[in-house]
Structures are given as C-alpha cells and as structure tokens.
Write a protein that holds these residues in place. Structure first.
Motif, PDB file in Angstrom:
ATOM      1  N   VAL A 631       0.831  -1.196   0.000  1.00 54.39           N
ATOM      2  CA  VAL A 631       0.000   0.000   0.000  1.00 54.39           C
ATOM      3  C   VAL A 631       0.870   1.253   0.000  1.00 54.39           C
ATOM      4  O   VAL A 631       2.045   1.216   0.343  1.00 54.39           O
ATOM      5  N   ASP A 632       0.250   2.367  -0.376  1.00 50.66           N
ATOM      6  CA  ASP A 632       0.913   3.671  -0.421  1.00 50.66           C
ATOM      7  C   ASP A 632       0.247   4.580   0.612  1.00 50.66           C
ATOM      8  O   ASP A 632      -0.809   5.170   0.339  1.00 50.66           O
ATOM      9  N   PRO A 633       0.818   4.677   1.823  1.00 52.66           N
ATOM     10  CA  PRO A 633       0.162   5.455   2.886  1.00 52.66           C
ATOM     11  C   PRO A 633      -0.128   6.905   2.496  1.00 52.66           C
ATOM     12  O   PRO A 633      -1.179   7.448   2.864  1.00 52.66           O
ATOM     13  N   ALA A 634       0.787   7.543   1.769  1.00 50.00           N
ATOM     14  CA  ALA A 634       0.572   8.951   1.397  1.00 50.00           C
ATOM     15  C   ALA A 634      -0.622   9.081   0.446  1.00 50.00           C
ATOM     16  O   ALA A 634      -1.445  10.000   0.579  1.00 50.00           O
ATOM     17  N   LYS A 635      -0.728   8.169  -0.490  1.00 49.94           N
ATOM     18  CA  LYS A 635      -1.847   8.203  -1.434  1.00 49.94           C
ATOM     19  C   LYS A 635      -3.166   7.931  -0.716  1.00 49.94           C
ATOM     20  O   LYS A 635      -4.194   8.578  -0.995  1.00 49.94           O
ATOM     21  N   ILE A 636      -3.138   7.009   0.224  1.00 48.94           N
ATOM     22  CA  ILE A 636      -4.340   6.697   0.994  1.00 48.94           C
ATOM     23  C   ILE A 636      -4.770   7.898   1.833  1.00 48.94           C
ATOM     24  O   ILE A 636      -5.959   8.231   1.915  1.00 48.94           O
ATOM     25  N   ALA A 637      -3.813   8.561   2.464  1.00 49.90           N
ATOM     26  CA  ALA A 637      -4.135   9.748   3.275  1.00 49.90           C
ATOM     27  C   ALA A 637      -4.729  10.855   2.397  1.00 49.90           C
ATOM     28  O   ALA A 637      -5.692  11.530   2.796  1.00 49.90           O
ATOM     29  N   LYS A 638      -4.178  11.032   1.203  1.00 55.03           N
ATOM     30  CA  LYS A 638      -4.727  12.019   0.280  1.00 55.03           C
ATOM     31  C   LYS A 638      -6.156  11.650  -0.114  1.00 55.03           C
ATOM     32  O   LYS A 638      -7.058  12.509  -0.143  1.00 55.03           O
ATOM     33  N   GLY A 639      -6.376  10.373  -0.395  1.00 51.41           N
ATOM     34  CA  GLY A 639      -7.715   9.928  -0.770  1.00 51.41           C
ATOM     35  C   GLY A 639      -8.722  10.098   0.347  1.00 51.41           C
ATOM     36  O   GLY A 639      -9.887  10.424   0.098  1.00 51.41           O
ATOM     37  N   LYS A 756      -7.672  12.883 -12.616  1.00 45.95           N
ATOM     38  CA  LYS A 756      -7.567  11.424 -12.555  1.00 45.95           C
ATOM     39  C   LYS A 756      -6.731  10.964 -11.365  1.00 45.95           C
ATOM     40  O   LYS A 756      -7.085   9.997 -10.679  1.00 45.95           O
ATOM     41  N   ASP A 757      -5.615  11.625 -11.097  1.00 45.77           N
ATOM     42  CA  ASP A 757      -4.773  11.223  -9.969  1.00 45.77           C
ATOM     43  C   ASP A 757      -5.534  11.329  -8.652  1.00 45.77           C
ATOM     44  O   ASP A 757      -5.347  10.502  -7.749  1.00 45.77           O
ATOM     45  N   ASP A 758      -6.385  12.347  -8.540  1.00 45.40           N
ATOM     46  CA  ASP A 758      -7.166  12.506  -7.322  1.00 45.40           C
ATOM     47  C   ASP A 758      -8.247  11.428  -7.214  1.00 45.40           C
ATOM     48  O   ASP A 758      -8.506  10.897  -6.128  1.00 45.40           O
ATOM     49  N   ARG A 759      -8.882  11.109  -8.344  1.00 43.88           N
ATOM     50  CA  ARG A 759      -9.866  10.018  -8.304  1.00 43.88           C
ATOM     51  C   ARG A 759      -9.194   8.708  -7.920  1.00 43.88           C
ATOM     52  O   ARG A 759      -9.730   7.925  -7.130  1.00 43.88           O
ATOM     53  N   ASP A 760      -8.004   8.485  -8.460  1.00 45.15           N
ATOM     54  CA  ASP A 760      -7.260   7.267  -8.129  1.00 45.15           C
ATOM     55  C   ASP A 760      -6.902   7.227  -6.643  1.00 45.15           C
ATOM     56  O   ASP A 760      -6.946   6.164  -6.012  1.00 45.15           O
ATOM     57  N   ALA A 761      -6.566   8.376  -6.086  1.00 51.38           N
ATOM     58  CA  ALA A 761      -6.233   8.428  -4.660  1.00 51.38           C
ATOM     59  C   ALA A 761      -7.455   8.109  -3.809  1.00 51.38           C
ATOM     60  O   ALA A 761      -7.366   7.387  -2.803  1.00 51.38           O
ATOM     61  N   LEU A 762      -8.612   8.644  -4.201  1.00 50.78           N
ATOM     62  CA  LEU A 762      -9.823   8.367  -3.439  1.00 50.78           C
ATOM     63  C   LEU A 762     -10.170   6.880  -3.509  1.00 50.78           C
ATOM     64  O   LEU A 762     -10.537   6.271  -2.495  1.00 50.78           O
ATOM     65  N   ILE A 763     -10.001   6.280  -4.682  1.00 49.97           N
ATOM     66  CA  ILE A 763     -10.254   4.841  -4.814  1.00 49.97           C
ATOM     67  C   ILE A 763      -9.242   4.048  -3.989  1.00 49.97           C
ATOM     68  O   ILE A 763      -9.582   3.037  -3.353  1.00 49.97           O
ATOM     69  N   ALA A 764      -7.980   4.480  -3.959  1.00 51.06           N
ATOM     70  CA  ALA A 764      -6.961   3.803  -3.147  1.00 51.06           C
ATOM     71  C   ALA A 764      -7.337   3.840  -1.672  1.00 51.06           C
ATOM     72  O   ALA A 764      -7.115   2.873  -0.933  1.00 51.06           O
ATOM     73  N   PHE A 765      -7.898   4.950  -1.236  1.00 47.20           N
ATOM     74  CA  PHE A 765      -8.374   5.041   0.145  1.00 47.20           C
ATOM     75  C   PHE A 765      -9.477   4.012   0.387  1.00 47.20           C
ATOM     76  O   PHE A 765      -9.452   3.280   1.394  1.00 47.20           O
TER      77      PHE A 765
END
Length: 769
Positions: A631-639, A756-765
């Motif tokens: 997992v990518d904690p930073a991406k999850i936190a952003k999401g 798209k990067d933000d949508r991907d981050a929200l999905i990663a969360f």
C-alpha cells in the motif's frame, strides 16, 4: 461423508501407566514446541505461585461435561450449543420518537472480558480457537517464490466442538508488582500437554515465521504440576516476572508487549493421535495475540525487524478493539471469517457453534468445509423446505462476503429476487401471488414448476467525465421462467462483518443523525427506517438490509432463513411467512430451536472487521511484500481527505461510538469507523426499484458500510468476481460512485470533476478499508 463416530471404549490405564503416559505427552509437547517454534532464550523458570482469588462467577467459563475420573478417559460427548440467553430484545415503553430500543439501559453482560480488582490487578479474558499453523507462515519460506497461502486463518476439522479455550491474564504490574499469572480455561473436555509460547524472540535475526523467547506449559497442581487442564477447573496456570523480549530480561512495565501463542492438545489415543473425546484431531496451533501490559489485548501489525508485533494505531481500527489484526499468512480471502480480536472465552464457543450452523446444509447436514471428514449435523438433515435458494447460509455469502457473480443465463439462486407489491401492512410488503416475498428458485420435487430467474442481458450507457474519461455503466435485465411479477428487486447478499458493532450503535445516535441532516445545504437528508419487530410487534429503528428494513441481527437472520433457505425459527416459525401469511407466527415447532437461532445471531455479532490497511509493514529486505499489504500510505491519506472534500462523508459517516447496553462486552464502548449513518437516502431514479420496505420506498437505500470493501477482491476470488450496489450492477468502485443520484448527486459531480490522480487516490483510500 460419515455420521458422528461412536465413542471408542478405552480401558482405564493403571496409575503407573497413566503417569508414564502423561510424562511422555508433556515431554513430547514441550520438545515439539521448542523445536518447531524457534524459541528458547535463557532466564529463570516461571515460578508456581499460590492460588489467586477466583474472578467473578460471570466471567469464569463453566464446562458442559463433569471432570473425568481419569484425564486419559474424558467424557466422549458432543458439547451442547450454549444455553439460550436470558437477555432478549426489550419491549419497554416507546421513546418520544415512537420506537423501542433493542436493549434497555442497564442490560447485563453475557460475559465479562476485562476488569480491575480492588488491589489494582488488571484481569483480561482472552478467547481462542484452534488453527492449523502460525500467524507469519505463508505457504512457502519467506525468501521463496509464491506457492500459495498459509493455514493460519483456517478452521480445522472438528473446530466447532471441544476445541475452544481461553486465557485469564492476571496482570499485577498496574498494582506496582512484578508478576503476571495466566490461567488456561478449557470450554469442553480435557487438554493434555498444552504448551504456551510468549514474547516474540525478535532479538534473534533468524526469527521470522515464528519463534519465541519463552516456551512453557500450563501446570496443574491437582496432577503433579502436569499440563492437564479440565473444563470447569481453574487450576492450570503459569506466571512470569520479567520481560523476555530483552536480553538480559528487564522488569515488566506498563506498555510492554507480550505475544501470546498457546498450542492446545486434546487427550488422545497415543497410537493414532486422535482425540479420545470425539476421534478428531488432537494437536493444534492457535491465534497469536498481542497483550500490552497494563492495557489488555490489542490488534497488531508487523513492524521492523521481521514483522515484529506492534499495536495498531486507533485510526486504523475500523471495528475498534474488535478489529482483526493484519494478516501475514497470505490469506486475505479468509479475512471476513475471523472472530472479534477482543472476544471472550465463552463467546469463542458461541462463535464456533454458530459458525457451524452458518456452514451446515439444511438438506443433508454436511459442513461446507471438509465435508468428508467433519461429522454430519444430523439434527438438521431434511429441514430445508420444498422450495429454497441455497442449502447453507455461506453459499450466498462467499467466505462471509457477497454473492458470487452470476453468468448470463444462469440461475440467480445465490442472490435474492424480491417480489411483491408497493403496499406495506403491519411492517411487511404485500406478497406476490405466485412467489410470495421472494422467488425461491430451487425445488426438492423434480416436477415442481420452474421458477428460475436469470440475467438475460445488461443495459449499457456511457458516462463521460469532465476530463474526457469514458466509463461504461451496466444494469441487469432479468428473465423469468415463471410468471413475471409486478414488482421486482434483485439483491446481492452483503458481507457479514461488524454486524454486532452496528447492532450496538445507540438508536438515539441514529435518530439524531437524521435530525441534523434536515438542514443540510447539500440536499442530503437521510431518514430513519422505522420497522416493526416481527416477534413483539413493537416499532424499532431499522439498521440491517439494503433498505434498513431489519431492526436486529435476530430479525435479519430469521428473515433470511425462512425466505432463502425455507428454514423456520422462532422469528418466523412457519413457511407461510415467506408467502406473506398474516397468521404465520402460529406455530409451536420450528426447524431451528431458540438456542440454535441465538447461535447464528451470536456468530454474526462476533465476526470482526479487518483493520484498515493504510500502513506499510516491516517485511525484511528482499522478501516479497504480500499484495494486500503493498500500500501507499501517502496516497491513501490524500484519498481520505478527498473523500471528505467531495462530501462522501455526508452519508458515509466515518466514525461512530457503540453504546453500553448490548449484551456482549466486546461490542460496548467501541469507537468504530464503518462509513455509514445507517439511514436511508433517496438515491434517485436510476437506482430505484419499485419495492417498499418499512418506510423505505423505491429510491431509498441504506448507506452501505464501507469497512471491508477493499478486501472484497480477495474474499470474492478476484476483482473480476466482485460487484457493488444492491443488484451487483457496478463492476468497479468508480462505477458504483457514478450510479449515485438523488441526494448524492452533488457528491458524485464533485468526484467526476476531480483530476484522474485525485480520483485514483480516493479509490486507493476505499481499497484500504
């Protein structure tokens, strides 16, 4: 398949022979533990202290069998399902809002799990069950290519009888003393040769899959300090007075970590190795739990070095202290099937007996797992009705997850096809003249009318997002072999995790959330679905089901049993209830007894919730990281931040607190993160059916809890076998979001406008939940 084996007569050995056998068993057990578990590490031998004052009677498990005259000749019985609870849903006077709470203020506990004694001693009761292997063992060596999952999350044959136990941990460190005493409690029968491993030996760089600093047994002074432990007897114990994680040992202090790994052994035939009590297996591992001195049991994850045990931060505990620890045996497909981390000793027995019923065929009595080895549950042979959907509960809830994805043209017999009218009388909708309240597609009689329902095709549409991304959306179109009903709603079975925690949320909090919504400028309203209790007739707050039309786990289980399995219970005691019969509760005999119904509901209440996978684990360098932990904690936190920014949290409430009235202590006072408000919301015409349930009309749906949603791809057997929304139309989380309308329109529009990067981050969360 075989019926339960008859007890094998065993002549009682002489005193000399019995002592020799016990000494041999103890030597073998300790040698195996020391060799297999990589333990050892010097230090003093634990002392045998004076007996302690017994805990309150309510917290001490009571065996169902009397102590045997000789520990090598235990009673050969199937332990009974725990007796029915006296604590039942209340029927007190309604509140000002007109509903009756499930459990009144002052409701007693079924079982205590932790308390502090007057002298400052902290007492914790830890339930445990048998498993096949260790917590950090994958299906191959850590440095080898992937060869398959481990066997830690599995349920061995005969798991449901004579094999649950627990630890009573008496921690004197908070009282200013240097001692922790641990008693072993056996729920049924006799354990002989049980070993106990403590303190992960993390100082040794070679310790990876397993390995502890202290390996010992539970001494019973009644049997010459041999580890012979009998149900109902509080005599098997060990104690220690230093921290074995350090070298040299250090004084125990509040906050020290102690890993606990009992290895139970049943009294057995030494020639065959089979348990004397039921001819099942005799040697097992158990869950590896983390005890924090002065605190209690805590869900854990692995940090450096070598996945050392560390308490999970509160923010990751979606189910509070009932959350399931991170799993390192590469069994994410089994993560929805685990007990609450804080489960008590007697409740562990409740969990496994209820699980057995959840996996039992009401047609031939076989278990869904190890059906050739597990004994047939003869009490339930032939209980299924003339028409039904499946033989077992588990066949609709794949591994406690959702319905399997149907192929076009195949029967939808692992989903529910609800039918009937739009009118509601006495809390239940009008029934269809042919099918009743749902279409039961299977039949026992070969010449029965074909009531098959299938997906004929999918309607498709394409949604274009502001950045030009195109997303195809599909919606199932049904085909009926029999008459086409006037009103239809296809429903996939939801995952069955954390349901007890949701049952423990105070009704007043749900009602208050609805009241706060009424002035929401974003158009989010949310209503309480008030429904009638089918047994008492009182009005309650609905919280279970796709439209929150069931008020309790008992209500939910009883309706699923009669509608999907055609099995009667005290909730719906007659099969005419499925046909909408107005007098269907007039029946004296049911398929499931009150004890059995409670076993099912207790099992559902005590299933844990996987902790959020938002942290990197401390895998050793060069070792392949398990996919579920990559997992990518930073991406999850952003999401997570974006989830709130686009207003998803307006309905998917991130945090709740359970109350103090539920009969299970495990569920009380927990801060949980289910991402639901348990209200029904108008989701617009595209998601609407034409069925009314309680106060929820066609376009109203309960906010679905999001906990566990990221584990579905493993539980269901792959991302391609995972579906979302009530009828399984959404193949991805993005599709599910794009179907949101009505009160969720603004939130969906904000999501669509993200980069798209933000949508991907929200999905990663979402995938981390």
């Amino acid at each position: 398949m075989k019926p339960f084996p008859a007890p094998v007569p065993t002549p009682a050995p002489s005193a000399t022979t019995a002592d020799a056998l016990r000494r041999a068993c103890l030597s073998i057990a300790l040698a195996v533990a020391l060799a297999a578990c990589g333990g050892g590490g010097g230090g003093s031998t634990p002392t045998d202290s004076a007996p302690q004052t017994p805990p309150p009677a309510a917290s001490t498990p009571v065996g169902t069998d009397p102590p045997p005259a000789n520990p090598n000749d235990p009673p050969k019985t199937i332990p009974p399902i725990p007796a029915p609870d006296t604590i039942q849903p209340g029927t007190s006077a309604p509140t000002a809002e007109g509903y009756v709470p499930l459990f009144a203020a002052g409701t007693g506990l079924n079982e205590q799990i932790q308390w502090t004694e007057p002298d400052g001693t902290l007492v914790t009761m830890m339930g445990s069950r048998t498993t096949d292997r260790h917590a950090r063992e994958r299906g191959e060596a850590w440095d080898a290519p992937d060869a398959g999952p481990g066997r830690y999350f599995t349920f061995p044959t005969f798991y449901f009888q004579n094999r649950t136990f627990g630890l009573e941990i008496r921690d004197e460190v908070p009282a200013g003393r240097q001692k922790i005493t641990v008693y072993l409690h056996v729920n049924d029968g006799v354990f002989d040769g049980t070993t106990f491993s403590l303190f992960r030996n993390i100082q040794n760089p070679d310790v990876r899959d397993y390995g502890w600093s202290l390996n010992y047994g539970f001494n019973n002074p009644d049997y010459g300090n041999k580890p012979i432990c009998i149900a109902g007897k509080r005599t098997c114990k060990m104690d220690f007075n230093s921290n074995w994680r350090t070298d040299p040992h250090s004084p125990l202090k509040i906050g020290d970590k102690i890993e606990l790994a009992p290895a139970p052994r049943l009294t057995r035939d030494e020639a065959t190795g089979r348990a004397l009590i039921d001819n099942g297996g005799s040697r097992y591992y158990s869950f590896e739990q983390l005890y924090v001195v002065g605190v209690g049991m805590r869900p854990w994850y692995g940090i450096a070095p070598n996945l050392d045990s560390e308490p999970l931060p509160d923010a990751t505990l979606l189910g509070g202290q009932a959350s399931v620890s991170y799993n390192y045996s590469e069994e994410p497909m089994r993560v929805f099937q685990q007990m609450a981390n804080n489960i008590g000793i007697v409740n562990t027995k409740r969990f496994v007996t209820g699980r057995r019923l959840f996996h039992t065929s009401f047609k031939d009595g076989t278990h869904s797992e190890h059906d050739k080895d597990n004994p047939i549950f003869t009490a339930h042979v032939g209980q299924i009705g003339p028409r039904y959907q499946q033989e077992r509960c588990i066949e609709c809830h794949v591994a406690n997850g959702r319905s399997p994805v149907p192929a076009i043209g195949a029967k939808l017999d692992a989903m529910s096809v609800l039918v009937g009218g739009t009118t509601v009388t006495d809390g239940r909708r009008a029934a269809d003249a042919t099918y009743g309240l749902n279409v039961q597609q299977r039949a026992l009689a070969a010449d029965a009318p074909d009531h098959g329902v299938s997906i004929q095709r999918y309607e498709t549409q394409t949604r274009t997002l502001p950045d030009g991304t195109k997303v195809e959306l599909v919606k199932p179109v049904l085909a009926f072999k029999g008459p086409v009903p006037a009103a239809v709603s296809l429903r996939q079975a939801p995952q069955v995790i954390g349901m007890g925690l949701l049952e423990a949320v105070p009704e007043a909090d749900i009602v208050a959330a609805a009241a706060r919504n009424q002035g929401n400028a974003d158009g989010v309203r949310g209503l309480v679905n008030y429904v009638k209790d089918p047994e008492s007739g009182v009005v309650r707050v609905g919280r279970f089901g796709w439209k929150a039309a069931k008020a309790s786990l008992r209500h939910q289980a009883g309706e699923a049993l009669v509608n999907d399995l055609s099995v009667t219970s005290p909730v719906y005691p007659n099969r005419s209830c499925q046909a909408g019969g107005t007098d269907c509760r007039k029946s004296a005999t049911t398929d499931l007894t009150e004890s059995e119904l409670q076993s099912v509901t207790h099992y559902l209440a005590l299933i844990g919730v996987p902790a959020q996978r938002s942290l990197r684990s401390g895998f050793p360098a060069g070792v392949r990281v398990s996919p579920e932990h990559d997992v990518d904690p930073a991406k999850i936190a952003k999401g997570s931040a974006l989830f709130s920014q686009v207003k998803c949290a307006a309905c998917h409430t991130p945090e709740m607190k359970t109350g103090d009235t539920h009969p299970f202590a495990e569920l009380r006072g927990q801060t949980i993160r289910p991402y639901t408000d348990l209200l029904v919301h108008d989701m617009g015409p595209e998601l609407a059916d034409n069925l009314t349930e309680g106060k929820a009309t066609g376009s109203f749906w309960r906010t679905q809890p999001l906990w566990g949603i990221g584990s579905l791809q493993w539980v269901q057997g792959g991302a391609d076998k995972t579906r979302y929304l009530h009828d399984g139309r959404a193949r991805t989380l993005t599709e599910a979001i794009l179907w949101h309308g009505g009160e969720a329109t603004k939130s969906r529009t904000l999501f669509e406008a993200l980069a798209k990067d933000d949508r991907d981050a929200l999905i990663a969360f979402l995938q981390s939940l």
